[in-house]
Scaffold this motif. Structure first.
Motif, PDB file in Angstrom:
ATOM      1  N   CYS A 240       0.848  -1.193   0.000  1.00 57.44           N
ATOM      2  CA  CYS A 240       0.000   0.000   0.000  1.00 57.44           C
ATOM      3  C   CYS A 240       0.881   1.240   0.000  1.00 57.44           C
ATOM      4  O   CYS A 240       1.886   1.297   0.715  1.00 57.44           O
ATOM      5  N   TYR A 241       0.509   2.247  -0.791  1.00 56.88           N
ATOM      6  CA  TYR A 241       1.346   3.425  -1.014  1.00 56.88           C
ATOM      7  C   TYR A 241       0.591   4.715  -0.678  1.00 56.88           C
ATOM      8  O   TYR A 241      -0.634   4.743  -0.592  1.00 56.88           O
ATOM      9  N   THR A 242       1.359   5.776  -0.530  1.00 53.20           N
ATOM     10  CA  THR A 242       0.780   7.115  -0.419  1.00 53.20           C
ATOM     11  C   THR A 242       1.597   8.061  -1.284  1.00 53.20           C
ATOM     12  O   THR A 242       2.732   7.739  -1.675  1.00 53.20           O
ATOM     13  N   THR A 244       3.493  11.735  -1.856  1.00 48.06           N
ATOM     14  CA  THR A 244       4.086  12.889  -1.191  1.00 48.06           C
ATOM     15  C   THR A 244       3.456  14.162  -1.752  1.00 48.06           C
ATOM     16  O   THR A 244       2.771  14.120  -2.783  1.00 48.06           O
ATOM     17  N   ARG A 249       5.208   8.549  -5.331  1.00 50.34           N
ATOM     18  CA  ARG A 249       4.599   7.415  -4.649  1.00 50.34           C
ATOM     19  C   ARG A 249       5.601   6.758  -3.714  1.00 50.34           C
ATOM     20  O   ARG A 249       6.685   6.355  -4.133  1.00 50.34           O
ATOM     21  N   TYR A 252       3.488   3.028   2.088  1.00 47.37           N
ATOM     22  CA  TYR A 252       2.737   3.380   3.291  1.00 47.37           C
ATOM     23  C   TYR A 252       2.681   2.199   4.255  1.00 47.37           C
ATOM     24  O   TYR A 252       2.869   2.345   5.456  1.00 47.37           O
ATOM     25  N   ASP A 253       2.419   1.019   3.705  1.00 48.90           N
ATOM     26  CA  ASP A 253       2.319  -0.191   4.524  1.00 48.90           C
ATOM     27  C   ASP A 253       2.614  -1.381   3.620  1.00 48.90           C
ATOM     28  O   ASP A 253       1.961  -1.546   2.580  1.00 48.90           O
ATOM     29  N   SER A 258       3.037  -5.768   7.706  1.00 55.33           N
ATOM     30  CA  SER A 258       1.912  -4.833   7.738  1.00 55.33           C
ATOM     31  C   SER A 258       1.392  -4.590   9.140  1.00 55.33           C
ATOM     32  O   SER A 258       1.360  -5.499   9.985  1.00 55.33           O
ATOM     33  N   PHE A 364      -7.582   4.688  -0.044  1.00 55.52           N
ATOM     34  CA  PHE A 364      -6.540   4.097  -0.876  1.00 55.52           C
ATOM     35  C   PHE A 364      -7.021   3.897  -2.313  1.00 55.52           C
ATOM     36  O   PHE A 364      -6.472   3.098  -3.064  1.00 55.52           O
ATOM     37  N   GLN A 383      -4.246   0.434  -4.200  1.00 58.33           N
ATOM     38  CA  GLN A 383      -3.754   0.771  -2.865  1.00 58.33           C
ATOM     39  C   GLN A 383      -2.830   1.985  -2.904  1.00 58.33           C
ATOM     40  O   GLN A 383      -1.627   1.887  -2.635  1.00 58.33           O
ATOM     41  N   SER A 385      -3.026   6.272  -1.662  1.00 59.85           N
ATOM     42  CA  SER A 385      -3.762   7.424  -1.133  1.00 59.85           C
ATOM     43  C   SER A 385      -3.022   8.710  -1.490  1.00 59.85           C
ATOM     44  O   SER A 385      -1.810   8.676  -1.739  1.00 59.85           O
TER      45      SER A 385
END
Length: 405
Positions: A240-242, A244, A249, A252-253, A258, A364, A383, A385
């Motif tokens: 899972c990514y977020t 900046t 990218r 994130y987890d 996890s 996400f 995944q 956000s």
């Protein structure tokens, strides 16, 4: 991709075939999304189910067993759980929240100040259960960064699911803070559904995860939906990514290590679930069938009919009532029911669809919609956000509806 009888279900297969290369070029090859999965069904039967990208960085492709953090797609499930208790006569939509959660007995509205020195006034009316379901409670989310209230949420770290407060402690702390507005006056995306989870626990005498498992997931055969991933299924959890602030990218987890491998301290009815496309497909089928699936009755047909009508005061819409800087929907033409956004005016959405369609998504960038007019539903998983960074949901609607014959 498995072959499905899309044509028999009323789809132009050549038009459906546009979707996969579109997603591949625009979102996977470009590096915008690490992976995506799309399930389209009509009358409960799958017409299209595609899998693109890697489950983990440098790993194997995603497949039908891949597990995703569905975030706010948890909310409709929590809302259905609450309505099961309404059907049992244990609570009503107009029940004041403080009747079940006495921590909310003396709520106020902020007029100024900051944490430790808030200026307040009494609410003009009590918060009712319907306010939790439709997000007119006056509560907020810390990540909105709009007001001194959400700043207080962040300072008190109220929304930490792992290693923070329990759900009861979370409710107690919320009850000490003022609201952003008097219940019913505005719409603001918020922790309302997390509070609803606490209501379910108090009324049922069960923990929220136990209630979900026994009353919803087991009857529906949703065996891959849970608040923490069992050890034997962790290898199926996707990365899972977020993004900046510069749009880069970052992780994130990870699926391998996890946070969701451990039971949460605070069980989040607003956003804590892990699931698969096929499990959420079963939830959508239950909704489309009027509350039943394969002989299991979850809620009544008229209860779902009530949930999927617009419940905003004076039949208003989100473009009029919303003060939120973040939401899982655009506002034009959209009302809000009991746990779902509801399409009021198709023309104002500027997208194909049907009046009465209901839907939601997750932070996400996961999403689903159910169209009872066309007997159509979609589940989309990825995944990354925040979901507001992408227009993929709107693009998918256009592509899917354009394939109907």
């Amino acid at each position: 991709m498995t072959s499905y009888a899309a044509e028999a279900l009323g789809f132009d297969t050549s038009r459906l075939a546009r979707i996969e290369p579109y997603l591949q070029k625009r979102y996977i090859d470009s590096g915008v999304l690490p992976h995506c999965q799309l399930l389209i069904a009509r009358d409960g039967q799958i017409a299209h189910f595609s899998h693109q990208g890697s489950a983990r960085d440098g790993g194997k492709p995603i497949d039908e067993t891949s597990l995703f953090r569905i975030a706010s797609m948890t909310k409709p499930i929590t809302s259905v759980a609450f309505m099961m208790l309404v059907e049992q006569g244990k609570v009503a939509l107009d029940t004041p929240v403080h009747r079940i959660l006495p921590e909310f007995k003396n709520l106020t509205v902020m007029t100024g100040g900051k944490l430790g020195a808030f200026e307040t006034r009494p609410t003009s009316q009590p918060m009712r259960m319907v306010d939790l379901l439709r997000h007119t409670s006056g509560l907020t989310y810390g990540f909105q960064e709009r007001t001194a209230i959400d700043a207080a949420y962040r300072e008190l770290r109220l929304e930490r699911w792992h290693g923070g407060l329990t759900l009861d402690e979370f409710v107690a702390e919320l009850g000490k803070l003022p609201l952003e507005f008097s219940p019913g006056d505005e719409w603001n995306y918020s922790v309302s559904t997390d509070v609803l989870g606490a209501v379910i626990q108090r009324l049922s005498g069960q923990s929220l995860d136990a209630f979900f498992r026994e009353q919803i997931f087991a009857p529906l055969g949703m065996d891959d939906t849970f608040f923490s991933v069992p050890a034997e299924k962790l290898d199926r959890l996707t990365d899972c990514y977020t993004l900046t602030p510069k749009g880069e990218r970052i992780m994130y987890d990870t699926g391998e290590d996890s946070a969701w491998a451990n039971p949460p301290t605070q069980i989040s009815g607003g956003g804590g679930l892990i699931s698969t496309s096929l499990d959420y497909h079963r939830f959508c089928r239950m909704c489309l069938n009027g509350g039943t699936l394969d002989g299991a009755r979850i809620v009544g047909r008229k209860t779902l009919d009530l949930m999927t009508r617009n419940h905003l005061p004076n039949d208003s819409d989100l473009s009029t009532m919303s003060q939120s800087l973040f939401s899982e929907t655009t506002n034009a033409g959209t009302g809000f029911g009991l746990g779902f956004a509801v399409t009021k005016d198709v023309a104002k959405t500027l997208l194909p669809g049907s009046e009465g369609e209901y839907y939601w998504g997750g932070m996400f960038s996961t999403a689903f919609f159910i169209d009872p007019v066309e007997r159509l539903h979609m589940v989309f998983m990825t995944q990354v956000s925040p979901s507001s960074a992408f227009t993929v949901r709107r693009e998918l609607k256009t592509l899917i509806y354009s394939a109907l014959t």
